[in-house]
Enzyme design. Structure first.
Site, PDB file in Angstrom:
ATOM      1  N   SER A 107       0.878  -1.163   0.149  1.00  0.00           N
ATOM      2  CA  SER A 107       0.042  -0.105  -0.047  1.00  0.00           C
ATOM      3  C   SER A 107       0.907   1.175   0.079  1.00  0.00           C
ATOM      4  O   SER A 107       1.952   1.267   0.485  1.00  0.00           O
ATOM      5  CB  SER A 107      -0.890  -0.052   1.321  1.00  0.00           C
ATOM      6  OG  SER A 107      -0.027   0.285   2.561  1.00  0.00           O
ATOM      7  N   LYS A 108       0.298   2.330  -0.344  1.00  0.00           N
ATOM      8  CA  LYS A 108       0.958   3.661  -0.457  1.00  0.00           C
ATOM      9  C   LYS A 108       1.505   4.031   0.727  1.00  0.00           C
ATOM     10  O   LYS A 108       2.649   4.745   0.882  1.00  0.00           O
ATOM     11  CB  LYS A 108       0.129   4.581  -1.153  1.00  0.00           C
ATOM     12  CG  LYS A 108      -0.296   4.146  -2.713  1.00  0.00           C
ATOM     13  CD  LYS A 108      -1.460   4.963  -3.095  1.00  0.00           C
ATOM     14  CE  LYS A 108      -2.026   4.519  -4.298  1.00  0.00           C
ATOM     15  NZ  LYS A 108      -3.107   4.891  -4.881  1.00  0.00           N
ATOM     16  N   ARG A 109       0.665   4.000   1.690  1.00  0.00           N
ATOM     17  CA  ARG A 109       1.176   4.599   3.093  1.00  0.00           C
ATOM     18  C   ARG A 109       2.358   3.635   3.634  1.00  0.00           C
ATOM     19  O   ARG A 109       2.970   3.996   4.468  1.00  0.00           O
ATOM     20  CB  ARG A 109      -0.029   4.553   4.119  1.00  0.00           C
ATOM     21  CG  ARG A 109      -0.727   3.200   4.223  1.00  0.00           C
ATOM     22  CD  ARG A 109      -1.676   3.521   5.516  1.00  0.00           C
ATOM     23  NE  ARG A 109      -0.896   3.897   6.842  1.00  0.00           N
ATOM     24  CZ  ARG A 109      -1.377   4.269   7.813  1.00  0.00           C
ATOM     25  NH1 ARG A 109      -2.711   4.569   8.025  1.00  0.00           N
ATOM     26  NH2 ARG A 109      -0.711   4.590   8.778  1.00  0.00           N
TER      27      ARG A 109
END
Length: 476
Positions: A246-248
């Site tokens: 995921s991006k985070r």
RNA sequence: GGCCCCGUCGUCUAGUGGUCCAGGACGUCAGGUUCUCAUCCUGAAGAUCAGGGGUUCGACUCCCCUCGGGGUCACCA
């Protein structure tokens, strides 16, 4: 036989990471293999989450990797528009069809009331099912409240192109929201209408939709649509091997990899190999080979971890496979500033020398510095050298002077340099590790460099001798 | 918690009842290729096939249970 049409339908809420691009790649491969169409569609029904600029970014990501689409938001097509927010009347039309057939109804509850139902279910450790609260006499839908699907719970046995046979019971079917109170459709409704209207024959998407697929099947039936072939991809996992990428958690934008100098063909090869192989021991696949050999049925059902080491290796393989002119064209933007005064011929020679040790283009400045500027003399390169540290400076100086005399008479062609270096080896009776090591350090002042004769040849007489002189003074 | 998906070397994987005391690749380590780094070559370590029960003459492969991981249960997609 309907023509194969696949689609990639991201929401414009950010960049595309490796996990997202893989879904696009597989959909693209299926379309190209069948000679069908690949469609891009933006699912922008959540105005709050939309990120400005992400549409262009998404398009750029796809095109940079060579995943050209045949119909899409910017290029149009016969079944557009390809942006959901521009298709509101279509969703209204189908909503009315559902209302007419008694399969949709207005949701009279306030969000707080629904939330209370949900919390109640949670407290009882039961899954929340809206249909347990289905109103007896729902009001006429006036568009200010959510419109819900009136489901017909039943068991399903379906075949997913990658997951295989999947069975679920009626308890997973629920009355989900079709149209939100803001007038926008939900993903659950909009994508089904769009896939039908755009005649998609395959729905290839991530695992997060696996659980809601029976609901979609129920809606297809209510709408009397044929179900497309559904293929559910496992997630690509982050480095910890647990959560999905995921991006985070630091998943990188695919365009960041391009910016670091990864080749699109390497990225495509690598991403395809995460969870797919053709059953042979082949690791490197060209785009054409992937198109010819890809099979949804051979996609792994378990999640794969993203291993940057392997990507780096694969990119190196691709870099080494390029002809020097091609490599030069591709890496044009990566030269250090100090290279500016040098012409293309010189740069190509340098590039040819570092090609086999290049993993990605961002390494070019570090690998090529010594060819564009005199690095400061670092006597520690000699003092810490495994072989050279055993010698007195005076002895090394004498040896280097002897080498200099010979090099001064060279025409600096690789052939002549090689010959002289070998002669020197015999004349001095030194091991290559000592003689070559000394000359290499003196002429490059770099901890590592390409082969000696090749390096000296490209550097040329003037630069080589100037650097050797500098080292000579430092040895004094 | 319910439902669903997944579980082979550190990592990506081959493997669909016997040819597997499990093959390849990345990574790691060692050696070789006239110096360094890299390439290339050779070799090594590395998986009781998550665990336990079955079925079978025989199970990584079929069935059941357990454990572990993940997804989902939104007026997000």
């Amino acid at each position: 036989m309907k023509p194969v049409r696949t689609r990639f339908a991201p929401s414009p809420t950010g960049f595309l990471h490796v996990g997202g691009i893989r879904t696009a790649l597989f959909a693209w491969l299926v379309a190209r293999q069948a000679g069908g169409q690949f469609i891009l569609r933006f699912e922008d029904t959540d105005k709050k989450r939309e990120v400005p600029g992400s549409r262009e970014h998404l398009i750029k990501s796809l095109l940079t990797l060579g995943l050209e689409y045949d119909e899409g938001p910017d290029i149009g097509g016969p079944l557009g528009p390809y942006v959901q927010s521009e298709r509101l009347d279509t969703y209204q039309k189908w909503a009315q069809v559902l209302i007419g057939s008694g399969r949709a109804y207005a949701d009279p509850y306030t969000p707080e009331e629904v939330q209370a139902f949900r919390e109640q279910a949670q407290a009882e450790k039961r899954p929340f099912l809206y249909r347990n609260h289905r109103p007896e006499n729902p009001p006429v839908w006036d568009g200010t409240m959510p419109l819900r699907f009136k489901s017909e719970p039943k068991a399903y046995t379906r075949v997913d192109a990658v997951m295989g046979e999947l069975k679920t019971g009626p308890e997973v079917i629920d009355d989900f929201v079709l149209i939100k109170s803001d007038g926008y459709p939900t993903y659950n409704f909009a994508h089904i209408i769009d896939d039908h209207e755009m005649q998609a024959t395959y729905v290839i998407r991530g695992q997060e939709f696996l659980a809601s697929t029976p609901n979609y099947l129920n809606l297809y039936e209510a709408l009397r649509f044929d179900s497309p072939i559904i293929a559910t991809m496992p997630h690509i996992l982050g480095p910890d091997g647990k959560k999905k990428l995921s991006k985070r958690d630091g998943a990188k934008d695919v365009l960041d990899y391009i910016a670091d100098g990864y080749l699109p063909e390497a990225l495509v090869n690598f991403i395809a190999s995460l969870g797919w192989n053709d059953g042979t021991e082949q690791e490197i696949f060209t785009r054409e080979e992937l198109i010819a050999k890809f099979k949804l049925e051979r996609v792994q059902r378990s999640g794969a971890r993203f291993d940057e080491n392997r990507l780096q290796w694969m990119n190196g393989v691709w870099i080494r496979s390029l002809r020097i002119d091609e490599l030069f064209e591709r890496s044009k933007n990566f030269w250090p500033e100090t290279a500016a005064p040098y012409d293309d011929t010189y740069k190509k020679q340098v590039l040819a020398l570092i090609q086999e040790r290049l993993k990605y283009f961002a390494e070019i400045p570090e690998l090529t510095r010594l060819f564009f500027e005199d690095l400061p003399v670092d006597i520690n390169l000699i003092n810490n050298n495994k072989q050279l540290k055993k010698f007195e400076h005076a002895n090394l100086k004498q040896l280097l002077e002897q080498a200099k005399i010979s090099l001064e008479q060279s025409d600096f062609s690789v052939e002549d340099l090689t010959k002289r270096l070998n002669t020197l080896l015999a004349a001095t009776g030194q091991k290559p590790g000592i003689l070559f090591g000394l000359i290499r350090i003196a002429s490059t002042q770099a901890p590592f460099s390409p082969g000696l004769a090749e390096t000296l040849s490209i550097l040329g007489r003037e630069t080589s001798l100037r650097r050797i002189d500098a080292t000579l003074s430092a040895l004094a």
